[in-house]
Enzyme design. Structure first.
Site, short mmCIF file in Angstrom:
data_model
loop_
_atom_site.label_atom_id
_atom_site.label_comp_id
_atom_site.label_asym_id
_atom_site.label_seq_id
_atom_site.Cartn_x
_atom_site.Cartn_y
_atom_site.Cartn_z
N ASP A 121 -9.64 -37.82 -5.22
CA ASP A 121 -11.00 -38.34 -5.20
C ASP A 121 -11.84 -37.46 -4.27
O ASP A 121 -11.52 -37.33 -3.08
CB ASP A 121 -10.93 -39.79 -4.67
CG ASP A 121 -12.25 -40.52 -4.73
OD1 ASP A 121 -13.31 -39.88 -4.51
OD2 ASP A 121 -12.23 -41.73 -4.98
N SER B 1 -15.84 -48.41 -5.41
CA SER B 1 -16.65 -47.56 -4.55
C SER B 1 -17.69 -48.39 -3.78
O SER B 1 -17.30 -49.25 -2.99
CB SER B 1 -17.29 -46.45 -5.39
OG SER B 1 -17.76 -45.42 -4.57
N HIS C 217 -12.26 -40.27 -8.84
CA HIS C 217 -13.15 -41.40 -8.55
C HIS C 217 -13.66 -42.10 -9.82
O HIS C 217 -14.50 -42.97 -9.75
CB HIS C 217 -14.35 -40.87 -7.74
CG HIS C 217 -15.09 -41.91 -6.95
ND1 HIS C 217 -14.56 -42.53 -5.84
CD2 HIS C 217 -16.32 -42.48 -7.11
CE1 HIS C 217 -15.41 -43.39 -5.34
NE2 HIS C 217 -16.50 -43.40 -6.10
C1 LIG Z 1 -19.46 -44.68 -14.53
C2 LIG Z 1 -19.10 -43.98 -13.29
O1 LIG Z 1 -18.46 -42.97 -13.30
O2 LIG Z 1 -19.51 -44.56 -12.15
C3 LIG Z 1 -19.55 -44.00 -10.91
C4 LIG Z 1 -19.54 -42.61 -10.65
C5 LIG Z 1 -19.63 -42.17 -9.35
C6 LIG Z 1 -19.76 -43.07 -8.30
C7 LIG Z 1 -19.89 -42.68 -6.94
C8 LIG Z 1 -19.90 -41.25 -6.55
C9 LIG Z 1 -20.02 -43.66 -5.96
C10 LIG Z 1 -20.05 -45.02 -6.31
O3 LIG Z 1 -20.22 -45.94 -5.47
O4 LIG Z 1 -19.91 -45.36 -7.61
C11 LIG Z 1 -19.78 -44.45 -8.58
C12 LIG Z 1 -19.67 -44.88 -9.89
#
Ligand SMILES: CC(=O)Oc1ccc2c(C)cc(=O)oc2c1
EC number: 3.1.2.12
Length: 285
Positions: A228, A152, A261
């Protein structure tokens, strides 16, 4: 450098360290996995290549280490993994006044901020490239071969740091990366605060722009879940594919049906990414 913790895992070692960062003007914590061969279990130790993992929004050095399930493959293949924190931290480090999850602490976007008050501490690009990599080289039994991956916001970091440094990283991979931050809300918010209003300066940290102007084709592997929630609004892998096709840049994007995601997704395909990097990291041996 101060050792904070140590655990035996798959015959190797997972450890956390803290060291002072001049770029970020604070102590930074990172985690490292060293495979058995780097520890010389029963045999002479061998220097191993390193995979740098950049985590996403809200994460720290531990999310990947505890949830990705990467150690079995890394131990078997003889690859070290280093996971830095996602932003500077500490009492002197400013945070988003609204305490939002997509900016400030836990959201350093792997760039060098140019705008006050962020520029005093939010210099994750320089920290990773000029401080973390050399410190890892000097401290651990690792060789000069490095690869980079992330999730991400960390996928954006892996793509941009890898594309900007094709002679340092042999290969780039990402799970659900933010592919075109100048054209999504997460990127626009962070870049406005960290880099200011001049959108030309944002392009230096935009994977689509960097890929279009790449001087060398570093192998790239991307995995993206079809379920996602952030796919259409924030991640935009289609934009990267379009630029890659226009520029004749060969990259692999796997769309994975039904995946979201989360780290459930990452842990399902992490072995493929470790094998992908191993081919490049060991190519000249
Ligand atoms: C541990 C975990 O689930 O990490 C996580 C959750 C959500 C997100 C979102 C929405 C964006 C991102 O850049 O990283 C991320 C990491």
């Amino acid at each position: 450098m101060k050792k904070l913790s140590s655990n035996r895992v798959f015959g190797g070692e997972h450890a956390q360290y803290s060291h002072y960062s001049e770029a970020n003007k604070c102590d930074m914590t990172f985690a490292i996995f060293l495979p058995p061969i780097a520890l010389g279990k029963g045999k002479e130790a061998q220097k191993v290549p390193v995979l740098y993992w950049l985590s996403g929004l809200t994460c720290n050095d531990q999310n990947f280490m505890q949830k990705a399930g990467a150690f079995r493959a890394a131990a078997e293949l003889g690859i070290a993994i280093v996971a830095p924190d996602t932003s500077p931290r500490g009492e002197s480090v400013p945070d988003d006044p609204d305490k939002a999850y997509d900016f400030g602490l836990g959201a350093g976007f792997y760039l060098n901020a140019t705008q006050p008050p962020w520029s005093a501490h939010y210099n994750m690009y320089d920290y990773i490239l000029n401080e973390l990599l050399p410190s890892v080289q000097q401290t651990f039994f690792v060789n000069k071969h490095s690869a980079i991956s992330g999730h991400s916001m960390g996928g954006h970091g892996a793509l941009t740091m890898g594309l900007k440094n094709p002679d340092i990283f042999t290969s780039i991979s990402a799970f659900s990366p933010i592919c075109n931050p100048v054209n999504c809300q997460w990127g626009q918010k962070a870049f406005t605060h960290y880099l200011g209003d001049d959108k030309q300066s944002w392009l230096e940290y935009d994977a689509c722009h960097l890929l279009q102007n790449a001087s060398k084709q570093v192998p790239i592997l991307i995995d993206q879940g079809t379920d996602d929630d952030f796919l259409e609004e924030q991640l935009k892998p289609d934009n990267l594919i379009r630029v890659a096709q226009m520029s004749d840049y060969h990259l692999t994007l796997n769309m994975r049906s039904g995946y979201d995601h989360s780290y459930f997704f990452i842990s399902s395909f992490i072995d493929d990414h470790i094998s992908f990097h191993a081919k490049c990291l060991f190519a000249d041996e």
